[in-house]
Design an enzyme around this catalytic site. Structure first.
Site, short mmCIF file in Angstrom:
data_model
loop_
_atom_site.label_atom_id
_atom_site.label_comp_id
_atom_site.label_asym_id
_atom_site.label_seq_id
_atom_site.Cartn_x
_atom_site.Cartn_y
_atom_site.Cartn_z
NE ARG A 28 6.35 -15.60 -6.76
CZ ARG A 28 7.06 -14.79 -7.55
NH1 ARG A 28 7.16 -15.06 -8.84
NH2 ARG A 28 7.65 -13.71 -7.07
CD GLU A 66 5.14 0.82 -7.98
OE1 GLU A 66 5.11 -0.39 -8.27
OE2 GLU A 66 5.76 1.27 -6.99
CD1 TRP A 88 4.76 -1.78 -11.64
CD2 TRP A 88 4.07 -3.91 -11.61
NE1 TRP A 88 4.19 -2.01 -10.41
CE2 TRP A 88 3.75 -3.31 -10.37
CE3 TRP A 88 3.73 -5.25 -11.82
CZ2 TRP A 88 3.11 -4.00 -9.34
CZ3 TRP A 88 3.08 -5.93 -10.79
CH2 TRP A 88 2.79 -5.32 -9.57
CE1 TYR A 130 0.31 -4.10 -4.23
CE2 TYR A 130 1.26 -4.60 -6.37
CZ TYR A 130 1.27 -4.73 -4.99
OH TYR A 130 2.22 -5.51 -4.40
NE ARG A 172 -12.58 0.04 17.43
CZ ARG A 172 -13.41 0.63 18.30
NH1 ARG A 172 -13.02 1.73 18.93
NH2 ARG A 172 -14.62 0.15 18.52
NE ARG A 173 -16.66 -0.85 11.61
CZ ARG A 173 -17.97 -1.11 11.66
NH1 ARG A 173 -18.75 -0.73 10.66
NH2 ARG A 173 -18.49 -1.71 12.72
CB CYS A 192 4.23 -7.63 -2.10
SG CYS A 192 4.74 -8.87 -3.31
NE ARG A 212 1.41 -11.44 -1.31
CZ ARG A 212 2.31 -12.12 -2.05
NH1 ARG A 212 2.99 -13.10 -1.51
NH2 ARG A 212 2.50 -11.81 -3.31
CG ASP A 215 13.45 -8.29 -2.81
OD1 ASP A 215 14.43 -8.28 -2.04
OD2 ASP A 215 13.55 -8.23 -4.04
CG HIS A 253 11.85 -12.82 1.05
ND1 HIS A 253 10.49 -12.68 1.25
CD2 HIS A 253 12.08 -12.35 -0.21
CE1 HIS A 253 9.93 -12.19 0.16
NE2 HIS A 253 10.87 -11.98 -0.74
CG LEU A 254 17.79 -10.14 2.90
CD1 LEU A 254 18.90 -10.15 3.94
CD2 LEU A 254 17.84 -8.84 2.09
CE1 TYR A 255 13.56 -14.28 -4.38
CE2 TYR A 255 13.38 -11.95 -3.84
CZ TYR A 255 12.80 -13.14 -4.24
OH TYR A 255 11.45 -13.20 -4.47
CB ALA A 309 13.56 -13.27 -7.83
#
Length: 310
Positions: A28, A66, A88, A130, A172-173, A192, A212, A215, A253-255, A309
């Site tokens: 993105r 935060e 942010w 959030y 379980r909820r 994220c 999901r 970084d 991932h890694l940028y 990023a």
């Protein structure tokens, strides 16, 4: 399974695997990443353990501020920048620059956020990110003729979670999430670290975080500490001991522009076992203050900077 391996080694192993074998992808941001899909790490939280990375300095007080901000349900950066928390700012700053054409510095932008109520209202808001979803998920009631009215007070998922853990620990909820599909497009950044689930056994509270998008070079250090902090706060409020934190990553991932960060961090060996203590038990999870938390025996190696990023 008993192992003498330092808790951070699994993180470094994952970083090395992604950097050497990950798929190169267009993302993105346009920066590009190396990524894998699906990863798991486990961290023991017993005996005041806290998964702070030791191969670089993690500013745990910033991450704590935060998390406390999330729990207020606030979605404007003003309260953060008043505490010198800048994590942010890049998103509203980028939006302001694009929409006005003004090449304002970050420091000047934040100063205006602090000093100018109208400016903060217009440009400091991140949308329903959030904390808004955690403690004020939208609730609608029928208003007649097929119409619905949005209630002033939404669903407080955190309060419901703690009530559930206290009154029905075997359920379980025990879940909360920030992934409100109807409002994703209004958010500066969709969540994220999106879904948390909790589990009680033998007087201990364990948690799973499903992330999901991760970084691994920059964001993970904050994410894993913050999740452990949350497990500890919830455990205290429910008169339980902290158990285990399980981290699940989707797109990890890694940028590509973080090569210096990755190579420097992989050259370092993890060392030490920092300890984390909550110094008092507030009336509710919404009443903690930064002064309630103490980290001891944390002697990390030097900070490694890298660009975010956006």
């Amino acid at each position: 399974m008993v192992t003498d391996q330092h808790y951070e080694q699994q993180y470094l192993d994952l970083m090395r695997h992604i950097w050497t074998s990950g798929d190169e992808r267009v993302d993105r941001t346009g920066v590009g990443t190396r990524a894998i899909f699906g990863a798991t790490m486990r961290f023991n939280l017993a005996d005041e353990a806290i998964p702070l990375l030791t191969t670089k300095r993690v500013f745990w007080k910033t991450a704590t501020r935060e998390m406390l901000w999330f729990l207020t349900g606030d979605t404007n950066i003003r309260k953060l920048v008043e505490q010198k928390v800048h994590i942010w700012t890049d998103w509203p700053l980028d939006k302001y620059r694009k929409e006005t054409g003004e090449e304002i510095s970050r420091d000047a932008f934040e100063q205006r956020i602090i000093e100018d109520d109208a400016f903060a209202e217009q440009w400091g808001n991140l949308g329903p990110v959030y904390g808004k979803q955690w403690v004020n998920w939208p609730r609608y009631t029928p208003a007649g003729e097929g119409l619905y009215r949005r209630e002033k007070n939404g669903i407080n998922q955190i309060k419901l979670l703690i009530d559930g853990l206290k009154n029905n620990p075997g359920s379980r909820r025990h879940i909360f999430t920030g992934w409100n599909v109807a409002e994703l497009d209004e958010m500066a950044l969709p969540p994220c670290h999106k879904t948390y689930q909790f589990y009680v056994a033998n007087g201990k509270l364990s948690g799973i975080l499903y992330q999901r998008s991760c970084d691994l070079g920059l964001g993970f250090a904050f994410n894993i500490y913050s999740a452990a902090l949350l497990v500890r706060m919830i455990a205290q409020q429910c008169d339980l001991e902290p158990g285990e934190l399980v981290w699940n990553g989707g797109d990890v991932h890694l940028y590509l522009n973080h090569a210096d960060l990755v190579e420097e961090q992989l050259s370092r060996d993890p060392f030490g076992a920092p300890k984390f203590t909550i110094l008092r038990k507030p009336k509710s999870i919404f009443d903690y203050q930064i002064s309630d938390f103490e980290v001891r025996d944390y002697e990390p190696q030097s900070h490694i900077s890298a660009p975010v990023a956006v």
